[in-house]
Design an enzyme around this catalytic site. Structure first.
Site: not given
Length: 228
Positions: A50-52
């Protein structure tokens, strides 16, 4: 001895200053802000799915933020080397060209200062069992005042277009004596601020519509909101 309590940050609080190591070198946060708006946003961990996607999305919108005099700066509880390697993945996966700094906060000092640590999700921990950061967003104005705080759980990605919309709203309501209603986007009608008398509204917003005495609508063309 217990650790000192983190400052309670609210809308209108002065954004705490700090010095940090980032992917763009050492910074003093208040000096980094300068005369700009800043979006400070945290991420649970490097090399996570998700962060990516989030970092790539912010990178793709960076030009739009820059047009609005907004700087971006990310943070997660990892080392500088980890960030630098992760950026390569972000650009490869999302097609971005990430250029804003990411803070290396492996000791959680800044995360603690800004109350970004996860106290609820026991699975949101690193290999040593230390809490990772949640998805916090702080919008800070050129006076170093916190104007917006958003907090998402680790499992939920943010909406970058919503963050951009809030910037447009804040900058518009600072410039004009208005508020923005539900689901507002630039070009939609706005609400005449409650502090504006009807006599003043007649001068500032000729032809405004009084739906109720407390609800007065007026037009605010998109070209008065969006950077040209």
């Amino acid at each position: 001895m217990s650790a000192p309590e983190a400052p309670r940050l609210r809308l209108g609080s002065k954004a705490p200053n700090f010095k940090a190591t980032t992917t763009k070198g050492e910074i003093d946060f208040h000096e980094y802000i300068g005369d700009n708006w800043v979006i400070l946003f945290s991420h649970p961990d490097d090399f996570t799915p998700v962060c990516t996607t989030e970092l790539g999305a912010f990178a793709k919108l960076e030009d739009e933020f820059t047009k609005r005099n907004v700087k971006l700066i990310g943070l997660s509880a990892n080392s500088l080397q980890s960030h630098e390697e992760w950026i390569k993945d972000i650009d490869e996966v999302t097609g971005s060209s990430l250029s804003f700094p990411i803070i290396a906060d492996a000791d959680r000092q800044i995360s603690y200062l800004y109350d970004m640590l996860d106290y609820q999700d026991v699975t949101n921990r690193d290999g040593k069992g230390l809490p990772l950061t949640i998805r916090s967003v702080y919008i800070i104005d050129p006076k170093k005042t916190i104007r917006l705080i958003l907090t998402y759980p680790a499992s939920t990605g943010r909406n970058t277009k919503e963050v951009l919309r809030v910037i447009d709203s804040l900058q518009s309501t600072d410039k004009y004596k208005v508020a923005t209603p539900i689901n507002w986007v630039p070009g939609d009608d706005v609400v005449v601020a409650a502090s504006v008398s009807n006599a003043e509204a007649d001068k500032l917003f000729p032809g405004y519509r009084a739906v109720k005495p407390y609800l007065r609508l007026t037009t605010l063309p998109a070209d008065k909101v969006l950077p040209q």
